[in-house]
Write an enzyme that holds these catalytic residues in place. Structure first.
Site, short mmCIF file in Angstrom:
data_model
loop_
_atom_site.label_atom_id
_atom_site.label_comp_id
_atom_site.label_asym_id
_atom_site.label_seq_id
_atom_site.Cartn_x
_atom_site.Cartn_y
_atom_site.Cartn_z
N ASP A 30 0.85 -1.20 0.00
CA ASP A 30 0.00 0.00 0.00
C ASP A 30 0.89 1.24 0.00
O ASP A 30 1.91 1.30 0.68
CB ASP A 30 -0.91 -0.01 1.24
CG ASP A 30 -2.05 0.99 1.12
OD1 ASP A 30 -3.21 0.56 1.02
OD2 ASP A 30 -1.78 2.22 1.12
N ILE A 31 0.50 2.24 -0.77
CA ILE A 31 1.30 3.46 -0.91
C ILE A 31 1.31 4.28 0.39
O ILE A 31 2.22 5.09 0.60
CB ILE A 31 0.76 4.31 -2.09
CG1 ILE A 31 1.84 5.24 -2.65
CG2 ILE A 31 -0.49 5.09 -1.70
CD1 ILE A 31 1.47 5.83 -4.00
N ASN A 87 -12.81 -2.97 2.82
CA ASN A 87 -13.69 -1.81 2.93
C ASN A 87 -14.66 -1.82 1.75
O ASN A 87 -14.24 -2.01 0.61
CB ASN A 87 -12.86 -0.52 2.92
CG ASN A 87 -11.95 -0.41 4.13
OD1 ASN A 87 -12.29 -0.85 5.22
ND2 ASN A 87 -10.77 0.17 3.94
N VAL A 96 -10.99 3.22 -3.37
CA VAL A 96 -10.63 2.74 -4.71
C VAL A 96 -11.62 1.63 -5.08
O VAL A 96 -11.71 0.61 -4.37
CB VAL A 96 -9.18 2.21 -4.77
CG1 VAL A 96 -8.88 1.64 -6.15
CG2 VAL A 96 -8.18 3.31 -4.42
N HIS A 100 -10.42 -4.97 -3.29
CA HIS A 100 -9.10 -5.26 -2.75
C HIS A 100 -9.19 -5.71 -1.31
O HIS A 100 -10.06 -5.26 -0.56
CB HIS A 100 -8.17 -4.05 -2.88
CG HIS A 100 -8.74 -2.77 -2.36
ND1 HIS A 100 -9.65 -2.02 -3.07
CD2 HIS A 100 -8.55 -2.13 -1.18
CE1 HIS A 100 -9.99 -0.96 -2.36
NE2 HIS A 100 -9.34 -1.01 -1.21
N HIS A 102 -7.09 -5.70 2.13
CA HIS A 102 -5.95 -5.17 2.87
C HIS A 102 -5.42 -6.28 3.77
O HIS A 102 -6.19 -6.92 4.50
CB HIS A 102 -6.38 -4.02 3.80
CG HIS A 102 -6.85 -2.78 3.12
ND1 HIS A 102 -6.06 -1.66 2.97
CD2 HIS A 102 -8.06 -2.46 2.57
CE1 HIS A 102 -6.75 -0.70 2.36
NE2 HIS A 102 -7.97 -1.17 2.11
#
Ligand code: 5GP
Ligand code: ZN
Length: 114
Positions: A30-31, A87, A96, A100, A102
């Site tokens: 993750d950025i 999420n 986003v 995805h 996490h």
């Protein structure tokens, strides 16, 4: 899917630090990490959110969780414990809209997460 940043990461049009990939999914850092390890595991096939999951996605969804468990074991924090989060939509805090998972590890987490 046009203008999806995660589709662009899969296509290599946006750089990412990939830690795992196979025919179904890609995992990358993750950025904006919220833990010592914070990865995103995403399906190669675009779908917007868990809310859009269909019967045909069941194998992919199971695969994403299995890959999360494998990465946690490989990285050595599985026994201490970790957090897996999806999420979903606005109230779920999704920003986003390419599904995805996490995977967060390397510190304790509280529950509920807020
Ligand atoms: P969400 O809030 O939708 O559950 O999570 C989206 C996550 O994607 C956030 O944790 C955010 O830091 C991460 N993210 C957003 N843009 C990028 C990007 O361009 N590269 C990477 N590696 N992560 C990103
Ligand atoms: Zn996408």
């Amino acid at each position: 899917m046009e203008n999806c940043i995660f589709c662009k990461i899969i296509a290599g049009e946006i750089p990412s630090a990939k830690v795992y990939e196979d025919e179904t999914c890609v995992a990358f850092n993750d950025i904006s990490p919220q833990a010592p390890t914070h990865l995103l595991i995403i399906p190669r096939e675009h779908f917007d959110s868990l809310d859009k999951a269909e019967n045909g996605h069941k194998e992919t969804l199971g695969h994403l969780l299995y890959v999360a468990a494998q990465i946690a074991r490989d990285k050595g924090f599985a026994e201490d414990g970790y957090r897996v989060v999806i999420n979903t939509n606005r109230n779920g805090g999704q920003t986003v809209y390419h599904l995805h998972v996490h995977l967060l590890g390397g510190r304790p987490f509280i529950f509920p997460p807020g």
